[in-house]
Design a protein around this motif. Structure first.
Motif, short mmCIF file in Angstrom:
data_model
loop_
_atom_site.label_atom_id
_atom_site.label_comp_id
_atom_site.label_asym_id
_atom_site.label_seq_id
_atom_site.Cartn_x
_atom_site.Cartn_y
_atom_site.Cartn_z
N ILE A 20 45.19 43.61 43.06
CA ILE A 20 44.61 44.70 43.98
C ILE A 20 45.69 45.43 44.77
O ILE A 20 46.35 44.41 45.47
N ARG A 21 45.41 46.51 45.03
CA ARG A 21 46.53 47.26 46.01
C ARG A 21 45.36 48.24 46.70
O ARG A 21 44.98 49.23 46.22
N VAL A 22 45.10 48.12 47.96
CA VAL A 22 44.16 48.59 48.51
C VAL A 22 44.60 49.00 50.13
O VAL A 22 45.26 48.16 50.61
N SER A 23 44.24 50.00 50.86
CA SER A 23 44.50 50.12 52.14
C SER A 23 43.39 48.85 52.94
O SER A 23 42.67 48.57 52.56
N CYS A 28 37.39 44.72 52.63
CA CYS A 28 36.27 44.08 52.51
C CYS A 28 35.22 44.93 51.52
O CYS A 28 34.28 44.34 50.95
N LYS A 29 35.87 45.95 51.09
CA LYS A 29 34.94 46.80 50.13
C LYS A 29 35.06 46.15 48.74
O LYS A 29 34.39 46.38 47.68
N VAL A 30 36.55 45.69 48.35
CA VAL A 30 36.79 45.37 47.11
C VAL A 30 36.89 43.71 46.80
O VAL A 30 36.80 43.46 45.63
N PHE A 65 47.29 46.52 51.43
CA PHE A 65 47.13 45.14 51.08
C PHE A 65 47.52 44.90 49.63
O PHE A 65 46.82 45.55 48.88
N ASP A 66 48.44 44.40 49.12
CA ASP A 66 48.93 44.33 47.68
C ASP A 66 48.71 42.80 47.53
O ASP A 66 49.60 41.90 47.85
N PHE A 67 47.73 42.42 46.70
CA PHE A 67 47.58 40.98 46.53
C PHE A 67 46.76 40.92 45.04
O PHE A 67 46.58 41.78 44.78
N VAL A 77 44.05 31.78 30.73
CA VAL A 77 43.08 32.64 30.12
C VAL A 77 43.70 33.64 29.35
O VAL A 77 45.04 34.11 29.62
N ALA A 78 43.01 34.53 28.72
CA ALA A 78 43.66 35.63 27.84
C ALA A 78 43.46 36.97 28.79
O ALA A 78 42.25 37.01 29.68
N PRO A 79 44.39 37.88 28.86
CA PRO A 79 44.00 39.20 29.34
C PRO A 79 42.74 39.65 29.17
O PRO A 79 42.31 39.77 27.74
N ALA A 80 41.96 40.04 30.02
CA ALA A 80 40.57 40.93 29.55
C ALA A 80 40.46 41.90 30.89
O ALA A 80 40.11 41.54 32.00
N ASN A 81 40.22 43.24 30.41
CA ASN A 81 40.24 44.09 31.61
C ASN A 81 41.20 43.97 32.76
O ASN A 81 42.30 43.95 32.19
N ARG A 82 40.59 43.65 33.96
CA ARG A 82 41.52 43.72 34.83
C ARG A 82 42.36 42.20 35.27
O ARG A 82 43.21 41.96 35.65
#
Length: 155
Positions: A20-23, A28-30, A65-67, A77-82
């Motif tokens: 996730i990379r978000v302001s 809190c929204k993501v 925030f880059d987390f 796990v195998a990659p799936a969507n995100r």
């Protein structure tokens, strides 16, 4: 309130993660929806979760925030969507446990960083927050426990 500093060595731990990379304002929204998405993706692959969820901030938070939202898992796990496979590496960390609601995490981090500096430790950029006890386990924020961790630099 935070506990005294602990210095420990971690062992490698497989993870499932969503980057996730978000302001700062949108964290809190993501966070909640991202965790729900990650849990569903792991469950869809019948992979066992082996501990509490955590976030790995790739660099110290600022306005962005880059987390990664992470779950420790028993098998890759195998990659799936995100969702992507990952690993908490073996390293030496300094950590504490914060007692209280999430709104106090900023102050807890400030106190923790001050304790680290006072102890003469040097840490790498980035951090980990492990949500050991949260709202899914107790409705009382006083019962919540968040483990704060930073990697120690080799001197």
């Amino acid at each position: 309130m935070i506990e005294p500093l602990r210095v420990i060595k971690t062992t490698p731990q497989l993870t499932a993660l969503i980057p996730i990379r978000v302001s700062r304002d949108d964290v809190c929204k993501v966070m909640g929806p991202g965790l729900v998405e990650l849990k569903a993706a792991v469950a869809a692959q019948n992979v066992a979760v082996v501990g509490p969820w955590f976030t790995h901030h790739l660099r110290n938070p600022g306005e962005v925030f880059d987390f990664e939202i992470c779950l420790p898992v028993a098998t890759p796990v195998a990659p799936a969507n995100r969702m992507k496979p990952g690993q908490w590496p073996a390293m030496t960390i300094v950590q504490t446990t914060y007692h209280g609601g999430y709104e106090g995490l900023g102050s807890a981090w400030g106190e923790f960083i001050g304790m680290i500096k006072s102890a003469g430790h040097k840490t790498a950029d980035g951090l980990y927050e492990t949500y050991a006890v949260g709202p899914e386990m107790s409705a009382d924020p006083a019962a919540w426990r968040t483990v704060l961790s930073k990697e120690l630099m080799e001197i």
